[in-house]
Write a protein that holds these residues in place. Structure first.
Motif, short mmCIF file in Angstrom:
data_model
loop_
_atom_site.label_atom_id
_atom_site.label_comp_id
_atom_site.label_asym_id
_atom_site.label_seq_id
_atom_site.Cartn_x
_atom_site.Cartn_y
_atom_site.Cartn_z
N HIS A 55 1.78 10.91 -8.06
CA HIS A 55 1.65 10.49 -6.67
C HIS A 55 0.54 9.46 -6.56
O HIS A 55 -0.55 9.64 -7.10
CB HIS A 55 1.32 11.70 -5.78
CG HIS A 55 1.03 11.33 -4.36
ND1 HIS A 55 -0.07 11.80 -3.68
CD2 HIS A 55 1.68 10.53 -3.49
CE1 HIS A 55 -0.08 11.32 -2.46
NE2 HIS A 55 0.97 10.53 -2.31
N LEU A 56 0.81 8.37 -5.85
CA LEU A 56 -0.19 7.34 -5.61
C LEU A 56 -0.39 7.15 -4.12
O LEU A 56 0.57 6.91 -3.37
CB LEU A 56 0.24 6.01 -6.24
CG LEU A 56 -0.63 4.79 -5.89
CD1 LEU A 56 -2.05 4.97 -6.43
CD2 LEU A 56 -0.01 3.51 -6.43
N LEU A 57 -1.63 7.29 -3.68
CA LEU A 57 -2.01 7.00 -2.30
C LEU A 57 -2.66 5.63 -2.27
O LEU A 57 -3.67 5.39 -2.95
CB LEU A 57 -2.98 8.05 -1.78
CG LEU A 57 -3.65 7.74 -0.43
CD1 LEU A 57 -2.62 7.65 0.68
CD2 LEU A 57 -4.72 8.76 -0.10
N VAL A 58 -2.07 4.73 -1.50
CA VAL A 58 -2.66 3.40 -1.29
C VAL A 58 -3.23 3.39 0.12
O VAL A 58 -2.50 3.53 1.10
CB VAL A 58 -1.60 2.29 -1.45
CG1 VAL A 58 -2.26 0.91 -1.31
CG2 VAL A 58 -0.91 2.41 -2.81
N THR A 59 -4.53 3.25 0.22
CA THR A 59 -5.20 3.37 1.51
C THR A 59 -5.96 2.09 1.84
O THR A 59 -5.86 1.08 1.14
CB THR A 59 -6.12 4.60 1.52
OG1 THR A 59 -6.63 4.80 2.83
CG2 THR A 59 -7.28 4.43 0.54
N VAL A 60 -6.73 2.13 2.91
CA VAL A 60 -7.45 0.95 3.39
C VAL A 60 -8.75 0.79 2.62
O VAL A 60 -9.19 1.71 1.92
CB VAL A 60 -7.73 1.07 4.90
CG1 VAL A 60 -6.42 1.11 5.69
CG2 VAL A 60 -8.56 2.32 5.20
N PRO A 61 -9.41 -0.37 2.73
CA PRO A 61 -10.66 -0.57 2.00
C PRO A 61 -11.74 0.43 2.38
O PRO A 61 -11.74 0.99 3.48
CB PRO A 61 -11.07 -1.99 2.40
CG PRO A 61 -9.81 -2.66 2.83
CD PRO A 61 -8.99 -1.58 3.45
N LEU A 62 -12.64 0.65 1.46
CA LEU A 62 -13.85 1.43 1.76
C LEU A 62 -14.83 0.43 2.36
O LEU A 62 -15.48 -0.33 1.66
CB LEU A 62 -14.40 2.05 0.48
CG LEU A 62 -15.61 2.96 0.62
CD1 LEU A 62 -15.29 4.15 1.51
CD2 LEU A 62 -16.06 3.46 -0.73
N TYR A 63 -14.91 0.41 3.68
CA TYR A 63 -15.57 -0.69 4.37
C TYR A 63 -17.05 -0.78 4.08
O TYR A 63 -17.65 -1.85 4.14
CB TYR A 63 -15.33 -0.57 5.88
CG TYR A 63 -13.88 -0.73 6.25
CD1 TYR A 63 -13.25 -1.96 6.14
CD2 TYR A 63 -13.12 0.36 6.67
CE1 TYR A 63 -11.92 -2.11 6.45
CE2 TYR A 63 -11.78 0.22 6.99
CZ TYR A 63 -11.19 -1.02 6.88
OH TYR A 63 -9.86 -1.17 7.18
N ILE A 64 -17.67 0.34 3.78
CA ILE A 64 -19.08 0.33 3.40
C ILE A 64 -19.21 1.12 2.11
O ILE A 64 -18.83 2.28 2.05
CB ILE A 64 -19.97 0.95 4.49
CG1 ILE A 64 -19.91 0.08 5.75
CG2 ILE A 64 -21.41 1.07 3.99
CD1 ILE A 64 -20.72 0.64 6.90
N TRP A 99 5.72 7.26 -5.28
CA TRP A 99 5.76 7.86 -6.62
C TRP A 99 5.60 6.74 -7.65
O TRP A 99 6.23 5.69 -7.53
CB TRP A 99 7.07 8.58 -6.88
CG TRP A 99 7.29 9.85 -6.13
CD1 TRP A 99 8.23 10.09 -5.17
CD2 TRP A 99 6.56 11.07 -6.30
NE1 TRP A 99 8.13 11.39 -4.72
CE2 TRP A 99 7.11 12.01 -5.39
CE3 TRP A 99 5.50 11.45 -7.10
CZ2 TRP A 99 6.65 13.32 -5.29
CZ3 TRP A 99 5.03 12.76 -6.99
CH2 TRP A 99 5.59 13.67 -6.10
N VAL A 100 4.77 6.98 -8.63
CA VAL A 100 4.69 6.09 -9.80
C VAL A 100 5.48 6.76 -10.92
O VAL A 100 5.19 7.90 -11.29
CB VAL A 100 3.23 5.84 -10.23
CG1 VAL A 100 3.18 5.13 -11.57
CG2 VAL A 100 2.51 5.04 -9.16
N VAL A 101 6.48 6.05 -11.46
CA VAL A 101 7.42 6.64 -12.41
C VAL A 101 7.32 5.93 -13.75
O VAL A 101 7.36 4.70 -13.83
CB VAL A 101 8.87 6.55 -11.88
CG1 VAL A 101 9.83 7.18 -12.89
CG2 VAL A 101 8.98 7.23 -10.52
N ALA A 102 7.15 6.73 -14.81
CA ALA A 102 7.16 6.22 -16.18
C ALA A 102 8.45 6.66 -16.85
O ALA A 102 8.82 7.84 -16.77
CB ALA A 102 5.96 6.73 -16.96
#
Length: 578
Positions: free
Chosen positions: A560-569, A535-538
């Motif tokens: 809500h923040l989703l932190v995912t892996v790189p976009l490899y291509i 969660w990103v909270v202000a």
């Protein structure tokens, strides 16, 4: 190679463009008759392409003459020809080929605008309403924007499917073919028709060849009148930079290579009122197909480069689009340009809202050709708002002293300046009732060691409940950005994974989230990567509504923040506009 093919097919797709609709289907005049195709009149294109694309007696080259698309689409094709088919072409020649194809085999404005989100690199959700089966077939690997920004003959759509299947064989299993034999139950459906057992790719070709044929009335009309736009002169700039708010200024455009050239140089100077920044940028641009601005500009102070994608209106008096940067094009400014003539233009104000019952509030009005001797009586801010005096005036900015009556009705008011065109507004409110975090769902990607990071900028926006006194209803009053304190909290998706400790950090003052390094991380359970959900909270300290002072209430909003892996291509690494 197998691993590469798998990666190409399972990459996450960021769909775009929520508020735009696809063009209406335009049936071909006679689906049973092959389209005539567009002859190639460029000797350079013929020389570089005809060794593989055969010419006929009408000057048409196979494949090329039966397709139209954006500058980015043609550039991607040229890159593919060089990398996979060993085409020998110098950079200067490639630019000439691209210019020719984008101009003569491009899109009409009406065709390109619905897919503007694709070339402007916007990361927003897009729903294609033309045909759900076609959408589901195409978006398994890329956005629908890639599809609706093309026009082809039926044979060309079929060849495109064949090319996909050749380059990416797993596409058959992922999108193009049915998962198994046709169902045994062949009973008619509610409409009395037998079930449609065609493969998804066959359904897609049938729809696309009708909805997006090679020859359309829009293109025929535009091709007949298309010409290089004459954009040289001064333009008023208004825009919005995520995390910083509105920007106002001007852009000077100079033509390069003659009056009817499609190449331009630019100098932009603009102010960000909320931060006090004043920025100057210089750049170059090419306008394709008579209206598609593609350029790059640099900040004179720190050489921060932005790509520029704008759509120029047919009247050559307005242009709008996006300036952007970032490894994933995630940072940028929404931009609108208006040509400056002799009349005054109002662009916007420095404050989005002023509290009722306050006096002597400074309000800066931005524009072009503003009167140097403006008087308070020349301005009207609506009921309950009074312009006490004009503190300072020049052609680009008026500084006003404004008071708001205590009993002024809350709501947004248009700002009028005698003799001026343009839109500006300021809201009146009695109290900040709640805040929201924008975007409500964000995306970031870890990186920094082997792949670049994708950042996510968040904003805290204040609201007043409006006349009904209830939050989250249609009459809520948007009061603009507020200075909140930012933090991250655990989003409970997996027990004991402690994502908030690993995914990255958020700037406590600006709301800019910076993801962690790409992993794997030996400190994490099972040595996993630094991905996760948080969660990103202000948190905003709102003034006491009865006095307008103090810090009586702590208002919070979250996203809500989703932190995912790189976009490899990266699907589109276009360099159009250099």
């Amino acid at each position: 190679m197998k691993r590469l093919l798998v990666l190409l097919l399972v990459l996450p797709v960021i769909l775009a463009g929520a508020d735009q609709q696809p063009p209406a289907a335009t049936p071909a005049s006679n689906p049973d008759t092959k389209d005539e195709g567009i002859p190639i009149t460029s000797d350079l294109v013929t020389q570089k392409c005809s060794s593989c694309h055969k010419a006929d007696d009408k000057g048409r080259l196979t494949r090329i003459s039966y397709r139209r698309t954006t500058p980015e689409g043609w550039e991607e094709t040229i890159k593919r020809m060089v990398s996979l088919n060993n085409v020998k072409i110098e950079p200067s020649e490639a630019r000439q080929v691209l210019r020719y194809l984008a101009d003569r085999h491009g899109l009409a404005p009406e065709e390109a605008r619905p897919a503007a989100f694709e070339v402007e690199r916007r990361q927003i959700d897009y729903k294609y309403t033309g045909d759900r089966d076609t959408e589901q077939t195409c978006i398994r690997c890329h956005s629908m924007g890639r599809v609706i920004s093309q026009r082809r003959t039926k044979e060309e759509w079929e060849l495109l499917i064949a090319m996909h299947r050749g380059y990416y064989p797993l596409s058959d299993f992922q999108a193009f073919r049915r998962g198994g034999p046709p169902p045994r139950d062949q009973a008619p459906g509610p409409d009395g028709r037998p079930p449609d057992n065609r493969h998804p790719m066959d359904k897609a070709v049938a729809h696309l060849s009708t909805a997006f044929p090679l020859i359309t009335p829009e293109w025929s009309a535009w091709a007949a009148t298309m010409r290089p736009p004459r954009l040289q002169g001064t333009w008023a700039l208004s825009g919005y930079q995520l995390g910083k708010g509105p920007v106002f200024g001007r852009v000077t455009v100079d033509a390069q290579g003659g009056l009817d050239s499609s190449e331009f140089t630019t100098q932009a100077t603009y102010t960000i009122p909320r931060t006090g920044e004043r920025i100057t940028r210089t750049g170059r641009a090419v306008v394709y197909t008579g209206y598609q601005w593609r350029g790059r500009s640099n900040d004179a102070a720190n050489q921060h480069e932005l790509r520029e994608v704008l759509f120029v209106d047919k009247d050559w008096r307005h242009a709008q689009g996006r300036w952007f940067a970032g490894a994933y094009d995630e940072l940028g400014i929404d931009v609108r340009l208006e040509r400056v003539g002799n009349d005054p233009i109002v662009l916007g104000v420095s404050k989005p809202a002023i509290r009722a019952g306050t006096t002597g509030q400074e309000l800066r009005l931005f524009g072009a050709n503003l009167p140097a001797r403006a008087a308070a009586s020349d301005l009207n801010l609506g009921p309950g708002m009074t312009v006490d005096r004009v503190v300072n005036a020049d052609a680009g900015e008026l500084t006003l002293s404004v008071s708001v009556a205590r009993d002024a009705t809350p709501g947004r008011r248009a700002v009028f300046l005698t003799g001026a065109t343009g839109e500006a507004s300021v809201a009146v409110y009695s109290a900040i009732d709640f805040i929201k975090v924008s975007p409500p769902a964000g995306l970031a990607r870890v990186g920094g060691a082997n792949f670049p990071k994708q950042f996510q900028q968040f904003e805290a926006i204040a609201y007043s409940n409006g006349p009904d006194g209830k939050p989250n209803t249609k009459d809520d009053i948007d009061l603009g950005l507020v200075d909140a304190s930012w933090s991250v909290e655990e989003y409970t998706a997996t027990y004991d994974d402690d994502d908030k400790d690993y995914v990255g950090t958020i700037d406590g003052k600006t709301g800019l989230f910076t993801p962690n390094l790409d992993g794997p991380n030996p400190k994490r359970k099972h040595g996993t990567n630094n991905y996760g959900d948080v969660w990103v909270v202000a948190t905003y300290q709102a003034a006491d509504p009865s006095t307008g002072a103090g810090q009586a209430r702590s208002l919070k909003g979250r996203a809500h923040l989703l932190v995912t892996v790189p976009l490899y291509i990266k699907w589109d690494q276009a360099e159009v506009g250099r």
